[in-house]
Write an enzyme that holds these catalytic residues in place. Structure first.
Site, mmCIF file in Angstrom:
data_model
loop_
_atom_site.group_PDB
_atom_site.id
_atom_site.type_symbol
_atom_site.label_atom_id
_atom_site.label_comp_id
_atom_site.label_asym_id
_atom_site.label_seq_id
_atom_site.Cartn_x
_atom_site.Cartn_y
_atom_site.Cartn_z
ATOM 1 N N ASP A 111 0.250 -0.895 0.175
ATOM 2 C CA ASP A 111 0.322 0.044 -0.187
ATOM 3 C C ASP A 111 0.731 1.049 -0.283
ATOM 4 O O ASP A 111 0.991 2.042 -0.937
ATOM 5 C CB ASP A 111 -0.664 0.544 1.819
ATOM 6 C CG ASP A 111 -0.236 0.204 2.552
ATOM 7 O OD1 ASP A 111 0.866 -0.471 2.591
ATOM 8 O OD2 ASP A 111 -1.575 -0.079 3.309
ATOM 9 N N ASP A 135 -5.609 -0.082 5.596
ATOM 10 C CA ASP A 135 -6.375 -0.452 6.464
ATOM 11 C C ASP A 135 -7.350 -0.052 6.979
ATOM 12 O O ASP A 135 -8.396 -0.721 6.880
ATOM 13 C CB ASP A 135 -5.585 -0.668 7.825
ATOM 14 C CG ASP A 135 -4.110 -0.981 8.347
ATOM 15 O OD1 ASP A 135 -4.320 -2.586 7.054
ATOM 16 O OD2 ASP A 135 -3.414 -1.321 8.551
HETATM 17 C C1 GLA Z 1 0.252 -2.794 8.487
HETATM 18 C C2 GLA Z 1 0.320 -1.125 7.607
HETATM 19 C C3 GLA Z 1 -0.709 -1.059 6.127
HETATM 20 C C4 GLA Z 1 0.617 -2.549 5.979
HETATM 21 C C5 GLA Z 1 0.881 -3.488 6.068
HETATM 22 C C6 GLA Z 1 1.926 -4.114 5.452
HETATM 23 O O1 GLA Z 1 -0.561 -3.149 9.052
HETATM 24 O O2 GLA Z 1 -0.983 -0.848 8.534
HETATM 25 O O3 GLA Z 1 -0.631 -0.085 5.642
HETATM 26 O O4 GLA Z 1 1.721 -1.389 5.056
HETATM 27 O O5 GLA Z 1 1.303 -3.338 7.338
HETATM 28 O O6 GLA Z 1 0.504 -4.820 3.969
#
Ligand code: GLA
Length: 397
Positions: free
Chosen positions: A49, A184
């Site tokens: 992301d 997320d």
């Molecule tokens: C964490 C971050 C997300 C993403 C994941 C890995 O959960 O909060 O934004 O980068 O790691 O995919």
């Protein structure tokens, strides 16, 4: 389904906890309302992301409850069922910086909504829920989206779901100070039952992809929680940024690491620091795998989808170096279990959970094997749960 699903009963218990904490009316001027937002697992697109790549998360029916009641002044009191640490803030003199406490997340949301909250009352707020913290299931986005959803409703701000997602994201990035990507809060805010969210983080376009009937999504929790995870996460973000800065010289049209062609990395990667090169390789191959996984899902080929998950785990272990032996063990057991299509770590890594895709008929054999094998290796049982995809943020009765 999970052993403890989101039910009206959990919401009712949370309301009771609110009354125990704040009394039935003391200082309050209105009714108690209760809101909920889920957590999420990510099935494909790990650490993409913040590199502008595609991701494929699904909301799970574990999440955060927020019960709240308006006050007659401009004070906000925040409490949680999971610790005695409380926080109080004055809407007319809000904090300028975070304080390294759990309450930074909701405080960040309040601060982000202040301009719109002129003339709105203070609140008594109680957080709770059944989402483990630090397990890679996005408890932080869950608490931020739940808070923004609740404040929007109680303060009657008239926000659209995308604005709520944006407020939640900014709270975490700008107030708490985690360099997280956009996945997320989108996964939590745009959840749809029985569906994965396809989100292209380069342009934020998204759609829902149905899960094949007869297929289950399982989450297995190692119980490992890493204090250092935030620092390690920010380090991965920096390493990817460094790789992009060096590679973009050879790919002038690229606006993010995701857009650097893999053959540019092949041809020019030797000039990179070996660690940055390995991180970039993971990102560019994971982009390809995630597109392939989406095509497989659209074609109803869950076995092929699962193979991409297994390859993703290998890459996260060897190239991105965010796995731990407990996660590898769970994935290896899943790999050898009949009826299991795919397994990999979910979230940022460094502990937490694996996500697994399997035939629904294989659920019980899968759970037994995972528990038996993990217990033999580490002397404790992993928690294994099955999820169907949550409907997303909502007010609960
Ligand atoms: C964490 C971050 C997300 C993403 C994941 C890995 O959960 O909060 O934004 O980068 O790691 O995919």
């Amino acid at each position: 389904m999970g052993t403890e699903v989101v039910t009206d009963e959990l919401a009712a218990r949370h309301r009771e906890a609110f009354t125990q904490r704040y009394g039935s009316a003391a200082g309050g001027s209105g009714a108690v309302r209760c809101f909920y937002a889920p957590g999420r697992v990510n099935l494909m697109g790990a650490h993409l992301d913040y590199n502008g790549g595609p991701v494929l998360p699904m909301a799970i029916d574990r999440g955060t409850f927020v019960a709240l009641r308006a006050r007659t002044d401009r004070t906000i009191r925040l409490a949680t069922t999971s610790s005695d640490e409380t926080c109080e803030l004055d809407l007319d003199h809000p904090p300028a910086a975070s304080s390294d406490r759990w309450s930074d997340y909701p405080v960040g949301v309040v601060v982000g909504l202040l301009e719109r909250a002129e003339g709105r009352p203070g609140l008594d707020v109680l957080f709770g829920g059944n989402l483990p913290v630090g397990a890679g299931l996005s408890s932080s986005a869950s608490i931020c989206v739940a808070t923004a959803w609740a404040l929007d409703a109680v303060w009657e701000l008239g926000l659209q779901p995308m604005q709520i997602v944006d407020v939640a994201l900014r709270a975490e990035r700008e107030f708490v100070g985690v360099q997280c990507g956009i996945m997320d809060p989108y996964a939590v805010g745009l959840a749809r039952p029985g569906h994965l969210l396809w989100l292209d983080c380069r342009d934020t376009s998204w759609s829902h992809l149905p899960l094949e009937p007869g297929t289950s999504v399982a989450v297995a929790d190692t119980g490992v929680r890493r204090e250092l995870a935030r620092g390690e996460f920010n380090l991965r973000v920096a390493q990817c940024g460094e790789a992009f800065e060096q590679l973009r010289v050879h790919a002038p049209e690229a606006t993010c690491l995701r857009e650097v062609p893999l053959d540019v990395l092949e041809a020019e990667g030797h000039a990179l620091d070996p660690v940055a090169r390995a991180r970039a390789r993971h990102v560019l191959e994971e982009v390809q795998r995630t597109f392939e996984a989406r095509a497989a899902l659209l074609a109803g080929d869950v076995a092929s989808f699962g193979r991409r998950m297994l390859d993703a785990h290998d890459s996260l272990r060897d190239l991105f170096e965010v796995s731990v032996p407990e996660l590898d063990r769970l994935v290896d057991t899943a790999r050898e279990t009949p009826g299991v299509h795919g397994a990999r770590l979910t979230g940022a890594g460094f502990g937490g959970c694996t996500v697994n895709v399997l035939e629904s008929a294989a659920e019980s054999e899968f759970e037994q094997r995972l528990v038996r094998d993990f217990e033999a290796a580490f002397g404790r049982r992993p928690r294994v749960e099955f999820f169907e995809g949550d409907p997303g943020p909502r007010e609960t009765p």
